[in-house]
Each structure stands twice: as C-alpha cells, then as structure tokens.
Design a protein around this motif. Structure first.
Motif, PDB file in Angstrom:
ATOM      1  N   LEU A  19       0.762  -1.320  -0.158  1.00  0.00           N
ATOM      2  CA  LEU A  19      -0.055   0.017  -0.161  1.00  0.00           C
ATOM      3  C   LEU A  19       0.806   1.408   0.023  1.00  0.00           C
ATOM      4  O   LEU A  19       0.607   2.056  -0.533  1.00  0.00           O
ATOM      5  CB  LEU A  19      -0.879   0.222   1.154  1.00  0.00           C
ATOM      6  CG  LEU A  19      -2.146   1.080   1.409  1.00  0.00           C
ATOM      7  CD1 LEU A  19      -3.002   0.879   0.051  1.00  0.00           C
ATOM      8  CD2 LEU A  19      -2.833   0.666   2.547  1.00  0.00           C
ATOM      9  N   LYS A  20       2.062   1.235   0.837  1.00  0.00           N
ATOM     10  CA  LYS A  20       2.785   2.413   0.736  1.00  0.00           C
ATOM     11  C   LYS A  20       3.512   2.526  -0.539  1.00  0.00           C
ATOM     12  O   LYS A  20       3.613   3.452  -1.246  1.00  0.00           O
ATOM     13  CB  LYS A  20       4.048   2.292   1.794  1.00  0.00           C
ATOM     14  CG  LYS A  20       3.316   2.504   3.426  1.00  0.00           C
ATOM     15  CD  LYS A  20       4.274   2.157   4.385  1.00  0.00           C
ATOM     16  CE  LYS A  20       3.641   2.264   5.675  1.00  0.00           C
ATOM     17  NZ  LYS A  20       4.623   2.069   6.608  1.00  0.00           N
ATOM     18  N   ILE A  21       3.884   1.494  -1.276  1.00  0.00           N
ATOM     19  CA  ILE A  21       4.666   1.658  -2.687  1.00  0.00           C
ATOM     20  C   ILE A  21       3.478   2.029  -3.574  1.00  0.00           C
ATOM     21  O   ILE A  21       3.990   3.120  -4.145  1.00  0.00           O
ATOM     22  CB  ILE A  21       5.057   0.239  -3.071  1.00  0.00           C
ATOM     23  CG1 ILE A  21       6.135  -0.368  -2.233  1.00  0.00           C
ATOM     24  CG2 ILE A  21       5.484   0.043  -4.511  1.00  0.00           C
ATOM     25  CD1 ILE A  21       6.521  -1.863  -2.218  1.00  0.00           C
ATOM     26  N   HIS A  22       2.378   1.699  -3.432  1.00  0.00           N
ATOM     27  CA  HIS A  22       1.166   2.228  -4.335  1.00  0.00           C
ATOM     28  C   HIS A  22       1.098   3.635  -4.337  1.00  0.00           C
ATOM     29  O   HIS A  22       0.978   4.468  -5.121  1.00  0.00           O
ATOM     30  CB  HIS A  22       0.026   1.436  -4.188  1.00  0.00           C
ATOM     31  CG  HIS A  22      -0.105   0.252  -5.218  1.00  0.00           C
ATOM     32  ND1 HIS A  22       0.762  -0.934  -4.829  1.00  0.00           N
ATOM     33  CD2 HIS A  22      -0.868   0.101  -6.258  1.00  0.00           C
ATOM     34  CE1 HIS A  22       0.082  -1.787  -5.570  1.00  0.00           C
ATOM     35  NE2 HIS A  22      -0.802  -1.434  -6.590  1.00  0.00           N
ATOM     36  N   ASN A  23       0.989   4.204  -2.983  1.00  0.00           N
ATOM     37  CA  ASN A  23       0.607   5.469  -2.550  1.00  0.00           C
ATOM     38  C   ASN A  23       2.181   6.399  -3.130  1.00  0.00           C
ATOM     39  O   ASN A  23       1.662   7.465  -3.848  1.00  0.00           O
ATOM     40  CB  ASN A  23       0.503   5.891  -1.099  1.00  0.00           C
ATOM     41  CG  ASN A  23      -0.718   5.223  -0.787  1.00  0.00           C
ATOM     42  OD1 ASN A  23      -1.764   5.288  -1.448  1.00  0.00           O
ATOM     43  ND2 ASN A  23      -1.038   5.104   0.495  1.00  0.00           N
ATOM     44  N   ALA A  81      -6.320  -1.223   0.583  1.00  0.00           N
ATOM     45  CA  ALA A  81      -7.057  -0.845   1.705  1.00  0.00           C
ATOM     46  C   ALA A  81      -8.041  -1.761   2.436  1.00  0.00           C
ATOM     47  O   ALA A  81      -7.969  -2.151   3.728  1.00  0.00           O
ATOM     48  CB  ALA A  81      -7.370   0.689   1.791  1.00  0.00           C
ATOM     49  N   LEU A  82      -8.897  -2.235   1.441  1.00  0.00           N
ATOM     50  CA  LEU A  82      -9.835  -3.003   2.190  1.00  0.00           C
ATOM     51  C   LEU A  82      -9.409  -4.511   2.441  1.00  0.00           C
ATOM     52  O   LEU A  82      -9.667  -4.983   3.664  1.00  0.00           O
ATOM     53  CB  LEU A  82     -10.968  -3.291   0.979  1.00  0.00           C
ATOM     54  CG  LEU A  82     -11.897  -2.238   0.729  1.00  0.00           C
ATOM     55  CD1 LEU A  82     -12.822  -2.429  -0.634  1.00  0.00           C
ATOM     56  CD2 LEU A  82     -12.606  -1.782   1.725  1.00  0.00           C
ATOM     57  N   LEU A  83      -8.263  -5.191   1.823  1.00  0.00           N
ATOM     58  CA  LEU A  83      -7.893  -5.938   2.111  1.00  0.00           C
ATOM     59  C   LEU A  83      -7.008  -5.801   3.556  1.00  0.00           C
ATOM     60  O   LEU A  83      -6.986  -6.723   4.362  1.00  0.00           O
ATOM     61  CB  LEU A  83      -6.838  -6.594   1.209  1.00  0.00           C
ATOM     62  CG  LEU A  83      -5.909  -7.791   1.461  1.00  0.00           C
ATOM     63  CD1 LEU A  83      -6.732  -8.965   1.654  1.00  0.00           C
ATOM     64  CD2 LEU A  83      -4.901  -8.084   0.190  1.00  0.00           C
ATOM     65  N   ASP A  91      -5.727   6.178 -11.202  1.00  0.00           N
ATOM     66  CA  ASP A  91      -6.114   4.566 -11.094  1.00  0.00           C
ATOM     67  C   ASP A  91      -5.329   3.972 -10.063  1.00  0.00           C
ATOM     68  O   ASP A  91      -6.443   3.149  -9.229  1.00  0.00           O
ATOM     69  CB  ASP A  91      -5.628   4.042 -12.342  1.00  0.00           C
ATOM     70  CG  ASP A  91      -5.891   2.401 -12.478  1.00  0.00           C
ATOM     71  OD1 ASP A  91      -7.248   2.193 -12.363  1.00  0.00           O
ATOM     72  OD2 ASP A  91      -5.186   1.785 -13.013  1.00  0.00           O
ATOM     73  N   ILE A  92      -4.166   4.151  -9.995  1.00  0.00           N
ATOM     74  CA  ILE A  92      -3.370   3.420  -8.675  1.00  0.00           C
ATOM     75  C   ILE A  92      -3.832   4.000  -7.106  1.00  0.00           C
ATOM     76  O   ILE A  92      -4.261   3.147  -6.691  1.00  0.00           O
ATOM     77  CB  ILE A  92      -1.813   3.877  -8.781  1.00  0.00           C
ATOM     78  CG1 ILE A  92      -1.283   3.085 -10.193  1.00  0.00           C
ATOM     79  CG2 ILE A  92      -1.389   3.260  -7.325  1.00  0.00           C
ATOM     80  CD1 ILE A  92       0.096   3.431 -10.409  1.00  0.00           C
ATOM     81  N   LYS A  93      -4.268   5.228  -7.083  1.00  0.00           N
ATOM     82  CA  LYS A  93      -4.547   5.695  -5.857  1.00  0.00           C
ATOM     83  C   LYS A  93      -5.992   5.348  -5.392  1.00  0.00           C
ATOM     84  O   LYS A  93      -6.137   4.925  -4.373  1.00  0.00           O
ATOM     85  CB  LYS A  93      -4.238   7.265  -5.753  1.00  0.00           C
ATOM     86  CG  LYS A  93      -4.724   8.015  -4.398  1.00  0.00           C
ATOM     87  CD  LYS A  93      -3.836   7.404  -3.224  1.00  0.00           C
ATOM     88  CE  LYS A  93      -4.220   8.121  -1.836  1.00  0.00           C
ATOM     89  NZ  LYS A  93      -3.849   7.302  -0.738  1.00  0.00           N
ATOM     90  N   PHE A  94      -6.848   5.433  -6.419  1.00  0.00           N
ATOM     91  CA  PHE A  94      -8.294   5.525  -6.017  1.00  0.00           C
ATOM     92  C   PHE A  94      -8.879   4.195  -6.133  1.00  0.00           C
ATOM     93  O   PHE A  94     -10.035   3.821  -5.928  1.00  0.00           O
ATOM     94  CB  PHE A  94      -8.883   6.721  -6.562  1.00  0.00           C
ATOM     95  CG  PHE A  94      -8.829   7.988  -6.194  1.00  0.00           C
ATOM     96  CD1 PHE A  94      -8.946   8.374  -4.688  1.00  0.00           C
ATOM     97  CD2 PHE A  94      -7.864   8.892  -6.803  1.00  0.00           C
ATOM     98  CE1 PHE A  94      -8.689   9.593  -4.319  1.00  0.00           C
ATOM     99  CE2 PHE A  94      -7.484  10.086  -6.448  1.00  0.00           C
ATOM    100  CZ  PHE A  94      -7.975  10.487  -4.999  1.00  0.00           C
ATOM    101  N   PHE A  95      -8.170   3.265  -7.148  1.00  0.00           N
ATOM    102  CA  PHE A  95      -8.634   2.108  -7.261  1.00  0.00           C
ATOM    103  C   PHE A  95      -7.983   0.690  -6.795  1.00  0.00           C
ATOM    104  O   PHE A  95      -8.288   0.135  -6.168  1.00  0.00           O
ATOM    105  CB  PHE A  95      -8.974   1.721  -8.948  1.00  0.00           C
ATOM    106  CG  PHE A  95     -10.008   2.863  -9.523  1.00  0.00           C
ATOM    107  CD1 PHE A  95     -11.346   2.777  -8.997  1.00  0.00           C
ATOM    108  CD2 PHE A  95      -9.549   3.882 -10.573  1.00  0.00           C
ATOM    109  CE1 PHE A  95     -12.073   3.782  -9.708  1.00  0.00           C
ATOM    110  CE2 PHE A  95     -10.397   4.668 -10.953  1.00  0.00           C
ATOM    111  CZ  PHE A  95     -11.729   4.706 -10.485  1.00  0.00           C
ATOM    112  N   LYS A  96      -6.782   1.024  -7.217  1.00  0.00           N
ATOM    113  CA  LYS A  96      -5.849  -0.330  -6.686  1.00  0.00           C
ATOM    114  C   LYS A  96      -5.503  -0.113  -5.242  1.00  0.00           C
ATOM    115  O   LYS A  96      -5.582  -0.991  -4.585  1.00  0.00           O
ATOM    116  CB  LYS A  96      -4.576  -0.287  -7.844  1.00  0.00           C
ATOM    117  CG  LYS A  96      -4.984  -0.875  -9.161  1.00  0.00           C
ATOM    118  CD  LYS A  96      -3.563  -0.662  -9.874  1.00  0.00           C
ATOM    119  CE  LYS A  96      -4.024  -1.058 -11.218  1.00  0.00           C
ATOM    120  NZ  LYS A  96      -2.868  -0.605 -12.206  1.00  0.00           N
TER     121      LYS A  96
END
Length: 182
Positions: free
Chosen positions: A103-107, A163-165, A153-158
């Motif tokens: 999650l930190k990497i995606h952000n 975050a749900l996981l 796409d990365i921030k709001f979808f992936k």
C-alpha cells in the motif's frame, strides 16, 4: 428474478456472539494439517488450506465487521488451542505487514506519477507557448494525461482494494477464537 432465487443464493443470516461479533463456524475433523510445515520464525503459522477456508467463509462479510472464529472439534487439546490461536494471528500479521508495504509503494508511485504528470503538462504548455508547435504540445499533453490517469487509477482504485484487504487482515488479527466440542 429475485423472487425466484435459489435458497443458496439468498442472503444468509449471520450468527453473532454476545459481543456483537459475527461468528464463523469451522468444523474440524482432523487437525494434522492445521499448521503449515514452514514458518519464518519460531511461531508457527496456519496452513494455506486453513487460511483459504477462513477467507472464503468471510468473503461475503464486510471487512469492517468484527469476527469470532468458532472451531468445532474434539481433537484439539488446550496446548494446541493456544498454538493454533497464535498461528492464526501470526499468519495474518505477516499478511498485514506485506499488504501495508504494498500500500505504501502504491501511494508513492501514485504521488510520483501525479507530480510527473503535472510537470509534463507544464512542459506541454511551455512547448505550445514558446515553440508554437501544436503537434508536439499535443503529444506531450497526451503523455501528461496518461501519467495523471495512472496516478488516479493507482490511488483510487488499486490502493482502495489494498486498503480493504488491509482492513480484512486487521479483522482477522483481531478475530476472537473459540473452541467447542461437537
């Protein structure tokens, strides 16, 4: 169509314990494969089949719900109960940590792409203003919007899925574990 739904498809009522936690029953006939043969440290972890059962059984439950895992078995003694509880917590703690890192990497990637998109968009404006080349300014403009869209796409979808996981893994770590004889 909803009126004619099979009873298997209709919403199943969840059982709750006295704390308001949703109870997930696990009937266990043989506990020889409950723990994984491998562990990264001294604390054992549950097998992938046990984890798959827990995750599949709770798939229709909101990740924001608190859970109780009720293991119904007559082959688990008091020592194994403590070991199994720790193994479940250890397994999902590791999953939580790995997911947190992802999650930190995606952000970070989303932030970098957004900044890059803004700079490329500014460069497109500069090309249009300074050089007057409409074609190159449009090409650069398209590239800028691609960077910006990827950031969104990365921030709001992936990242939302992660975050749900993350919330689901936290619920598994917090899950109360009870043992019951059949």
């Amino acid at each position: 169509m909803k009126k004619n739904q099979s009873p298997y498809i209709q919403k199943k009522e969840c059982k709750c314990d006295n704390e308001g936690r949703i109870v997930v029953d696990m009937n266990l006939k043989d506990d020889t494969d409950f723990l994984s043969a491998f562990s990264a440290n001294e604390t054992p972890v549950i097998s992938s089949e046990v984890a798959e059962f827990i995750e599949n059984t709770t798939q229709s439950i909101s990740p924001y719900e608190r859970l109780t895992l009720r293991i119904i078995s007559d082959c688990i003694d008091k020592t194994e109960q403590r070991v199994y509880k720790d193994a479940i917590k250890e397994y999902y703690t590791e999953r939580y940590r790995a997911n947190d890192r992802e999650l930190k990497i995606h952000n970070r990637i989303a932030l970098i792409l957004a900044i890059l998109g803004v700079f490329v968009l500014a460069f497109a404006v500069f090309l249009d203003y300074r050089i007057g080349s409409v074609i190159w300014a449009e090409v650069v403009d398209i590239a800028a919007w691609v960077f910006l869209w990827e950031a969104v796409d990365i921030k709001f979808f992936k990242a939302r899925q992660l975050a749900l996981l993350q919330k689901r893994n936290a619920a598994f770590i917090d899950m109360k574990i009870e043992y019951e004889n059949p």
